[in-house]
Design an enzyme around this catalytic site. Structure first.
Site, short mmCIF file in Angstrom:
data_model
loop_
_atom_site.label_atom_id
_atom_site.label_comp_id
_atom_site.label_asym_id
_atom_site.label_seq_id
_atom_site.Cartn_x
_atom_site.Cartn_y
_atom_site.Cartn_z
CG HIS A 273 0.86 6.68 5.53
ND1 HIS A 273 2.14 7.23 6.44
CD2 HIS A 273 0.87 6.00 5.58
CE1 HIS A 273 2.66 6.12 6.45
NE2 HIS A 273 2.08 4.64 5.95
N GLY B 255 0.51 -1.23 -0.21
CA GLY B 255 0.30 0.14 -0.20
C GLY B 255 0.87 1.01 0.37
CB CYS C 230 5.19 1.55 6.60
SG CYS C 230 5.11 3.34 5.93
CG LEU C 231 6.83 1.02 0.55
CD1 LEU C 231 5.80 1.36 -0.41
CD2 LEU C 231 7.45 0.23 0.83
CD GLN D 136 3.49 6.15 2.53
OE1 GLN D 136 2.75 5.30 1.91
NE2 GLN D 136 4.87 4.93 3.17
CG HIS E 31 -0.18 1.25 7.23
ND1 HIS E 31 1.16 1.02 7.38
CD2 HIS E 31 0.09 2.36 6.49
CE1 HIS E 31 2.20 1.10 8.12
NE2 HIS E 31 1.80 2.26 6.70
CD GLU E 32 -0.83 2.87 2.91
OE1 GLU E 32 -0.52 3.65 2.64
OE2 GLU E 32 0.27 2.14 3.00
ZN ZN Z 1 2.91 3.28 5.74
#
Ligand code: ZN
Length: 168
Positions: free
Chosen positions: A138, A46, A92-93, A51, A134-135
């Site tokens: 963000h 995701g 997380c990226l 991000q 989670h997304e």
């Molecule tokens: Zn993340």
């Protein structure tokens, strides 16, 4: 198509609150395509617009094994969340290499628009439910490490800053 640079924690831009998407034009379609390319390239499941330093309410997700079930959620809103919660390890990226347990609703229903502006509601459980929550965090400027204890969070912050210094 283009790979977009992913912001790394503790970059302050990760704490910006995203604004609703209002224009569903070619530029947005391009943004969605670039975000998918970036997410697949980074082997993520995701990616939120925040991000990649784009502060509109847009997320892309693919939790399938074969990486062939792209899901675009624009202006997502949780319409229902289960009372049942689960704790699962998340990564997380924007916080590479860090995985830790976060408590989330086990199932959610979310209303969102697609890249053409069509509205629909989807039900999600398991990994997809976790990923959506989670997304969506963000988009509110929240990174998953903020659920962890201050001690752990500080340790992660120090580690990330060190990695970023070394990468320069
Ligand atoms: Zn993340």
């Amino acid at each position: 198509m283009a790979l977009l640079p992913i912001l790394c924690y503790p970059d302050p831009r990760l704490h910006k609150v995203a604004k609703p998407v209002t224009v569903f034009d070619e530029r947005l379609q391009q943004r969605v395509a670039d975000m998918f390319e970036t997410m697949y390239d980074a082997k993520g499941i995701g990616l939120a617009a925040t991000q990649v330093d784009f502060h509109e309410r847009l997320i892309v997700i693919d939790v399938s094994e074969d990486r062939d079930q792209p899901l675009v959620l624009i202006n997502p809103e949780i319409t229902w969340a289960s009372e049942e919660h689960h704790v699962g390890d998340e990564g997380c990226l924007s916080v590479p290499g860090i995985y830790d347990g976060v408590e989330r609703s086990a199932a959610v229903r979310v209303k969102a628009q697609d890249a053409q502006g069509q509205s629909r509601e989807i039900s999600a459980e398991g990994l997809l439910a976790v990923c959506i929550q989670h997304e969506m965090d963000h988009l509110l400027g929240k990174v998953f490490v903020e659920y962890l204890s201050p001690l752990k969070r500080n340790r992660i912050k120090t580690k990330m800053l060190k990695l970023q210094r070394e990468a320069r």
